[in-house]
Design a protein around this motif. Structure first.
Motif, short mmCIF file in Angstrom:
data_model
loop_
_atom_site.label_atom_id
_atom_site.label_comp_id
_atom_site.label_asym_id
_atom_site.label_seq_id
_atom_site.Cartn_x
_atom_site.Cartn_y
_atom_site.Cartn_z
N UNK B 614 0.86 -1.19 0.00
CA UNK B 614 0.00 0.00 0.00
C UNK B 614 0.89 1.22 0.00
N UNK B 615 0.90 1.89 -1.13
CA UNK B 615 1.83 2.99 -1.31
C UNK B 615 1.05 4.28 -1.31
N UNK B 616 1.41 5.18 -0.46
CA UNK B 616 0.74 6.47 -0.38
C UNK B 616 1.77 7.55 -0.69
N UNK B 617 1.67 8.10 -1.89
CA UNK B 617 2.60 9.17 -2.25
C UNK B 617 1.83 10.48 -2.20
N UNK B 618 2.06 11.29 -1.17
CA UNK B 618 1.32 12.55 -1.05
C UNK B 618 1.76 13.54 -2.11
N UNK B 619 0.89 14.54 -2.33
CA UNK B 619 1.20 15.53 -3.35
C UNK B 619 2.33 16.45 -2.88
N UNK B 620 3.28 16.63 -3.73
CA UNK B 620 4.33 17.60 -3.47
C UNK B 620 4.91 17.97 -4.81
N UNK B 621 5.08 19.24 -5.05
CA UNK B 621 5.55 19.67 -6.36
C UNK B 621 7.01 19.23 -6.56
N UNK B 622 7.26 18.63 -7.71
CA UNK B 622 8.63 18.21 -7.99
C UNK B 622 9.00 16.87 -7.38
N UNK B 623 8.07 16.27 -6.62
CA UNK B 623 8.31 14.96 -6.02
C UNK B 623 7.70 13.89 -6.92
N UNK B 624 7.81 12.62 -6.55
CA UNK B 624 7.16 11.59 -7.36
C UNK B 624 5.67 11.86 -7.51
N UNK B 625 5.11 11.43 -8.61
CA UNK B 625 3.71 11.69 -8.94
C UNK B 625 2.81 11.14 -7.84
#
Lengths: 309, 1210
Positions: B614-625
């Protein structure tokens, strides 16, 4: 050696301290390291003993292969009290020489349990029943394990034991170890020591793990209990420096006194080992002397014998 | 201190050993079961139309079945009885462990019912301990009864008697959109940029297809697919319209409204979306049907579509079979295509960063079973194709005779199908993949390797190794080899070889597992997980409606399918709940953390696999999508960590690990005080592989030394196997008296390494003594060696197979023609210098006990009867000297001796074992096949290599007399081994010094010492190591390990204490006996008459150009002459001083000289004739000179080119 405080008297003296079946301790005095080391070296590798040298296999269905078992047999210590009657194959001169002792082994496992073949299963040479593995007749001794067998396995072999020295192979070594120790010479600077309190003295004495030093409660002086206990670990010297009193004690090795410790394997009696070693040393000197005399005679006769290179 | 014996207890193969081969065995089981079923389910089948009857017939495969291994050779079939084929028989007979493979070929005539026939497609190689293997679930006792290793954990195949394994390879993670920048993409065409997004899609049968979406210079995009290794590009605007009936407006909204509410990025995407949607219009395509037809028309030829299919149907087929193949519904495909475009635009506008394709976060594992599945699919397709071709040919040639409902005919046509089993065998035997499509793999060779049983460490390492791929081995850049922080806990940072495969060949950590297959009811799980997600706040995806944009909302993808979106604020809680569910499911499966509190689960929640990522990649500009990505499918690496809140264990994946905070013992606050740890490592050794974690005190060593130790552990002569008698390896090394190390790690015990000990505890003194220990040389005590230190054997097995001799009928038998003259008793026996008998066989005489009591055959009358028994095979236990024969064979047809075996090399061998394979002497043909195992003694000699367990290797430089060794004043101990103190300062292997000390303490106190690395970190407090010093002091030694030592030569004490202790030493397999190369004279090259090269052929070592230079520089002219001339092609030849020619001289016999009237040169050559120059027709100018022979060759070659080369002889 003279520069290092060796004794001027060169008459070695021996003081025997302890002698039992497998341990011997004596003090060699009034000589120097070359003498002590020569004795040590001869005891280790030049005292002849008997060991298995040749093995002929007739049947071997055990898990260990022939070479492995032969090697293990070679390392079994054999009581070698009659070694002086024997000759090694290098010394053999005529056919009547006593060269070989024939041991044999014939074991077959018929039980469902794993059995152990040990040195006690060896069959002795009927002609020399007193040449046998160490502990062979001792009911308490379990013998030396040679190989383990399961049902149906068989080992039948003939082993020839011969005289030899550990120069050729370690199996002929008569002792487990032979070591000499330099006698420590401990001088306590009592003047400096007296500047310490009793507690400090006690603390200093405790620094030595072997407890070489003891505070005499009556005299308030530090005494050496037994200098031989000291093992040159430098703990007391470091402690003295830590306490701000360097030079509290000076410890040197006495250059002319050696404590010899010989641990046997049961192959030979320890006194015999040491005596044989002395005999070997003496023989070497005698041979050297004889050779020198011969050379000298020839030289006197007009230098007929050119120096051999 | 530990006290346990590190041996296996109980009758079960230890699960931790079985876990080593888990990825192999489990994935192969999947191959045999569900995987194979998926393959046939997903295959289309073929359709044939009969030209006369106009009926249509469909053919397809069903019900693939792999039976169990059986014997199929003629002899055993006739014999009846037990037909089962066991692995050990295959090893000894040099055959393949395989089982029959059958499929039902189903055929259906239009409008009629199905008919089926069972088609045998050869035999598939079977993995040991897989479902089809007889060794599965056997107890240790039963394994031993089957003559296997008692701890066999399977995972290998037996191919022609050799154990091979399929290597695990790194692949791109499936079902995850990766954003990449690659120079290669730029080169695709003038309009292309280096940016693209890509997704690898995998069907349940593990066949995969990669789809890329390229960013073009003008801002539009194209999708790229690969068909039969050729690339095809489809404009994104056209493709987007193909899936659903959507308006341009809807598509535009889907693209633009899902974009993060960043003003500039919004307009960036809006511009490009417009451009995309115009693409279709440029081609005059407006409706979905038009787009599909357009594609169908273009791909008709490529897809080999039949004429009766319309363009629309072909287009549909393209979309179904080649685009996003893991998804079924077009709506899902459209969602994914949009996601790819969104990520691509985010990358192009630098809203998100690119993904690192070399990081394990974006990797998964190509498992053995999955490779076989891919291969099987293609093989079955090829088989159907072959069948189709045959039928088509028959229909063309004689349509009247072909009856497509006749089983007889179908069976006959099906004979055209290739032997699938044979193709599998080829794949396993060679590692070469023969494939039309390439199977979406980056390499076509090197898929299998031999699982060498050199020692146990090497063997288990094969099962834990994972290779990056052959393509990367050739790459000149080293970025792919880098050790990345992402690999923490999954790949061992220590256990990688140095040299060319460094960083490419990695090893799993001991705790790393691989998900080998997805759950059986995959669809139900997807539905259940969807419901769980819904209950946690996810809004399900609608095909046409645009998803709200980040950061307010995050897209939720489940195995590469857009399932919905969730509020950014709810995502954290949702993921946390899912983790609790995962942990609870794991706790229900296995007890990793007994007593931990886990969540009570609903029915739907129980469906979530415990290994789900379960991968949660939060929004951050310039970070992974950003997004929430859930992976439940196979081939992922997972490992257990502990949840801090609940204390329960959870399996995490590589991408998942990147986005959670895991506390490491000793790791402090992780670099940031604000970091909130949610997880913690179980154990510090979790980062190490099995082999690396066996290095004692590795945390005290400089790290490269631990890498060297991993290498050297695998080259050690140890205990390769326990079932030695039933192994037929070409070469096997074995140490005679191995010991268990006193200082050992916890893993040494948990992996029962005492079953396969690898070295000896040696008394090691560290001092520079005599100079024989300079430069990593080491001195051994001769007496220690004589007592058995590091004694070892080399076993070589000769597999003699006489069945294949063409035109002959050969079997083992003594040589009939050559009778020896005397019986053994009368022959002269080899004797040593003092009458010692060399190791030799004394054959039984007719009156010996063995003959009388045991029925042993007495010495036969044949030649070499002392070496070869009356069956043509050697005596067991017999010594064979180099050049002596050890077996003989006879050709029955010609009744004379055929080829026999002579011992090669320079070493004496002992016959360890002779195994007769197949029928015995009672069999008609006599003994035809036998394995002769020879044993070579390899006791230590000068030049052999040894190493401690700390990357400290050295070469034995001298066997020192015991009395010359220094000895300890207090105990009289003479060390076994001396090493030079200079080995330590630059290498900083402090671990070895500590091992020496603790080993000594352990030896004295009779206890094993725990030498695990990071003990203090694991304990959470400083572990007291002074106990060892105390133990030493109690026993009368100094607490620092130093001792007063006295020189054995002079008897004087050394001025300093010598560090002496017990270190476990390994003997490495590099031995002089295998390497020395000496010659004085020997074989020469006939053309140049110079010595040949090659140790095997008795050749020399090249004295090359640079060596020549150095001698020239020294002015060592005589030596130079010796090397290059006297010891090379020195030849005396005749040259005519008159014409100067070297090749015009010819030797004329005396008689001929008289006849021709040419006068002899001189009398010195006597009556042997004379040398004359043919050109000058005279012998009086001929001179003899010494020249390199190769010069004459040069002159001859020049002469052949019409160049005259004359010498000026003075």
């Amino acid at each position: 050696m003279a520069g290092r405080g060796g004794s001027l008297k060169r008459e070695p003296q021996v003081e025997l301290r302890k002698l039992d079946d497998d341990y011997c301790e004596f003090v060699l005095k009034n000589t120097d390291a070359s003498m002590a080391n020569a004795l040590r070296r001869v005891i280790l590798v030049e005292v002849p003993t008997i060991a298995v040298e040749l093995v002929e296999f007739e049947a071997n269905t055990t898990v260990l292969n022939d070479e492995f078992i032969a090697h293990r047999l070679g390392l079994v210590p054999l009581v070698s009290s009659r070694v002086h009657e024997m000759k090694s194959i290098y010394e053999a001169a005529d056919d009547d020489d006593f060269l070989d002792v024939q041991l044999s082994l014939d074991v077959k496992c018929t039980s469902d349990d794993t059995i152990s073949v040990t040195s006690k299963d060896l069959q002795l040479d009927p002609a020399y029943p007193d040449i046998h593995p160490v502990g062979y007749h001792d009911p308490c001794d379990r013998g030396i394990l040679l190989v383990k067998m399961r049902r149906g396995q068989e080992l039948k072999l003939r082993a020839v034991a011969r005289k030899g020295t550990a120069k050729d192979h370690a199996k002929w070594m008569p002792v487990a170890t032979c070591v000499f120790q330099y006698m420590p010479e401990i001088t306590i600077n009592h003047a400096l020591m007296d500047t310490l309190t009793d507690e400090q003295k006690e603390e200093w004495c405790d620094a030595d793990p072997r407890k070489t030093f003891k505070l005499n409660k009556l005299t308030h002086r530090v005494e050496v209990t037994n200098p031989e206990l000291y093992m040159y670990d430098g703990e007391v010297i470091a402690k003295a420096e830590e306490m701000g009193k360097p030079g509290l004690v000076t410890i040197k090795q006495k250059q002319d006194t050696f404590i010899f410790r010989v641990e046997g394997t049961g192959v030979l009696r320890l006194e015999d080992i040491v005596l044989t070693a002395c005999e070997v040393l003496a023989r070497k000197i005698r041979n050297l002397q004889a050779a020198l005399e011969e050379e000298a005679t020839l030289f006197d006769q007009g230098g007929a014998a050119p120096m051999q290179m | 201190m530990a006290h346990t014996r590190a041996t296996v207890v109980g009758d079960r193969v230890p699960p931790q050993l079985e876990a080593l081969a888990q990825p192999h065995v489990d994935s192969y089981d999947y191959f045999l079961g569900d995987g194979m079923q998926h393959v046939v389910d997903d295959m289309d089948g073929i359709e044939i139309e009969h030209p006369l009857t106009k009926t249509r017939h469909r053919f397809w495969f069903e019900n693939p079945t792999v039976a169990r291994p059986i014997r199929e050779d003629a002899g055993s079939l006739a014999a009846g009885g037990d037909q089962r084929l066991f692995p050990r028989e295959c090893r000894e007979a040099g055959t393949t462990y395989k089982a029959p493979f059958t499929c039902d070929l189903v055929h259906q005539t239009e409008g009629l019912s199905e008919q089926r026939l069972t088609k045998r497609l050869g035999s598939l190689p079977i993995m040991l301990k897989s479902k089809a293997c007889y060794l599965r679930n056997l107890s240790r006792r039963e394994l031993v009864a089957r003559k296997e290793e008692s701890n066999e954990f399977g995972g290998t195949f037996i191919c022609n008697g050799i154990e091979r394994i399929i290597r695990m390879l790194v692949q791109n993670r499936r079902h995850y959109i990766m954003a990449l920048r690659r120079g290669a993409y730029h080169k695709r065409g003038p309009a292309f940029t280096e940016m693209a997004t890509l997704i690898r899609c995998v069907r349940p049968d593990e066949s995969s297809m990669t789809t890329r979406c390229h960013y073009l210079i003008d801002g539009s995009a194209v999708f790229a697919i690969t068909i039969r290794r050729a690339e095809y590009f489809i404009p994104a605007g056209i493709l987007l319209k193909c899936f659903l009936e959507v308006t341009d407006r809807e598509l535009y909204d889907k693209l633009v409204l899902s974009v993060a509410a960043d003003e500039s990025h919004c307009s960036f995407v809006a511009e490009r979306a417009e451009l995309l949607l115009r693409q279709a219009a440029q081609f005059g395509l407006s409706t979905r049907a038009q787009c599909v037809e357009y594609l169908g028309n273009l791909f008709r030829a490529t897809l080999d579509a039949p004429a009766r299919k319309t363009d629309y149907q072909v287009g549909e087929q393209l979309l179904r079979d080649l685009l996003f193949i893991h998804l079924v519904s077009p709506a899902d495909k459209l969602q994914l295509a949009v996601q790819m475009l969104l990520k691509l635009y985010a990358l192009a506008d630098r809203q998100c960063c690119e993904d690192n394709p070399d990081a394990p976060t974006h990797h998964e594992v190509l498992l053995p079973g999955h490779l076989l599945l891919k291969f099987l699919r293609e093989q079955l397709e090829t088989a159907l194709d072959a069948f189709k071709q045959q039928v088509r040919r028959d229909l063309e040639q004689r349509p009247g005779e072909v009856n497509l409902q006749d089983e007889q005919y179908i069976r006959k046509a099906a004979d055209r199908m290739q032997d699938v089993g044979q193709k599998f065998e080829y794949l396993l035997n060679t590692g070469n993949l023969v494939s039309r499509s390439g199977l979406d793999l980056s390499q076509s060779t090197g898929f299998t390797v031999v699982a060498e049983k050199l020692n146990y460490f090497r063997y288990i390492s094969h099962f834990r190794s994972i290779h990056r791929g052959a393509y990367f081995a050739e790459l000149r850049t080293t970025t792919v080899r880098k050790l990345l922080p992402e690999s923490w806990g999954f790949l061992c940072p220590v256990h990688t070889p140095d040299g060319s495969p460094c960083g490419l060949l990695n090893h799993f950590t001991a705790t790393c597992r691989v998900v080998t297959h997805e759950s059986e009811a995959a669809d139900e799980i997807v539905a259940a997980v969807g419901r769980v997600l819904g209950s946690l706040g996810m809004v399900p995806a609608a095909p046409v409606l645009p998803a709200p944009p980040p950061p307010g909302h995050l897209c939720v993808q489940l195995d590469g399918r857009v399932v919905g979106h969730v509020r950014g604020s709810l995502a954290g809680a949702m993921v946390a709940h899912l983790r609790a569910v995962k942990a609870a499911n794991l706790a229900a499966e296995e007890q990793l953390t007994p007593g931990a509190q886990t969540l009570p689960l609903s029915g739907d929640e129980q469906a979530l696999p415990s290994h789900a990522e379960i991968v949660h990649i939060p929004f951050e500009k310039g970070a992974p999508y950003p997004g929430v990505f859930i992976f439940t499918q196979a081939a992922r690496m997972v490992r257990p960590v502990r949840q801090i809140a609940s204390g329960a264990a959870e399996m995490i994946g590589t991408l998942e690990q990147n986005n959670i905070n895991i506390r490491v013992p000793d790791g402090g606050e992780g670099g940031s005080k604000r970091l909130k740890f949610t997880h913690t490592e179980f154990h510090t050794s979790g980062m190490l592989s099995v082999v690396a974690s066996l290095t004692p005190y590795s945390d005290f060593n400089q790290s490269p030394r631990n890498m060297y130790q991993c290498q050297m552990a695998k080259q050690t002569m140890g205990t390769p196997a326990q079932a030695l008698a039933h192994r037929t390896d070409n070469k096997m090394y074995r140490i005679q008296t191995p010991q268990t190390p006193i200082a050992r790690t916890k893993r040494y015990e948990s992996y029962c390494m005492d079953e396969f000990p690898n070295g000896t505890n040696a008394i090691v003194a560290v001092l520079a003594y005599t100079g024989y220990d300079m430069e990593d040389a080491m001195i051994l005590n001769k007496s220690s060696v004589e007592r058995g230190f590091a004694h070892a054997y080399l076993y070589k097995t000769e597999q003699v197979d006489l069945r294949e001799e063409r035109g002959k009928d050969v079997h083992f038998a003594p040589d009939p023609a050559r009778y020896r003259s005397k019986p053994y008793a009368e022959r002269e026996k080899p004797k040593g210098a003092f009458g010692d008998l060399f190791p030799q066989v004394v054959p039984s005489t007719p009156d010996s006990r063995a003959v009388k009591e045991k029925g042993v055959q007495p010495e036969g009358p044949h030649k070499a009867a002392d070496l070869i028994d009356s069956d043509g095979l050697p005596h067991i236990g017999g010594a064979i000297w180099p050049g002596q024969p050890y077996y003989s064979t006879v050709d029955k047809l010609q009744s004379k001796a055929a080829k026999g075996g002579k011992l090669k090399g320079e070493e004496t061998a002992v016959v360890d074992q002779v195994a007769i394979v197949g029928g015995g002497p009672k069999d008609r043909g006599g003994i035809k096949q036998a394995n002769i195992k020879l044993r070579f003694n390899r006791n230590p000699v000068i030049g052999d290599k040894f190493a401690s367990r700390h990357g400290q290797k050295g070469v034995l430089s001298r066997l020192f007399e015991d009395v010359d060794m220094p000895f300890c004043e207090s105990t009289g101990i003479r060390p076994d081994l001396l090493i030079n103190p200079h080995a330590f300062p630059s290498r900083m292997t402090i671990g070895m010094l500590i091992e020496s000390l603790t080993g000594k303490a352990g030896a004295i106190s009779g206890q094993f010492v725990d030498a695990s690395p990071f003990q203090s970190s694991d304990a959470g407090e400083l572990v007291d190591h002074t106990q060892f010093g105390k133990l030493l002091e109690e026993a009368g030694f100094t607490r620092n390990g130093g001792e007063v030592m006295i020189s054995g030569v002079t008897g004087e004490p050394f001025p300093v204490d010598i560090y002496i202790g017990v270190v476990y030493y390994q003997r490495l397999r590099h031995m002089v006996s295998d390497k020395f190369q000496v010659r004085s004279t020997g074989p020469i090259n006939p053309l140049t008459r110079q010595p040949i090269k090659g140790r095997k052929f008795g050749g020399g070592i090249r004295f090359g150009e640079m060596e020549r230079d150095s001698l020239l520089a020294h002015g060592a002219a005589y030596l130079l002459h010796d090397r290059l001339h006297s010891c090379s092609d020195y030849t005396v030849m005749d040259v005519c001083a008159n014409c100067g020619l070297l090749i015009s001289t010819v030797n004329v016999p005396q008689a001929a000289a008289d006849v021709t009237g040419v006068r002899a040169t001189s009398g010195e050559k006597g009556g042997r004739g004379s040398t004359v120059c043919r050109l000058c027709e005279s012998g009086k100018y001929v001179e003899r000179v010494a020249l390199p022979y190769v010069f004459k060759y040069l002159v001859s070659e020049l002469a052949a080119m019409n160049i005259r080369c004359s010498l000026d002889v003075k």
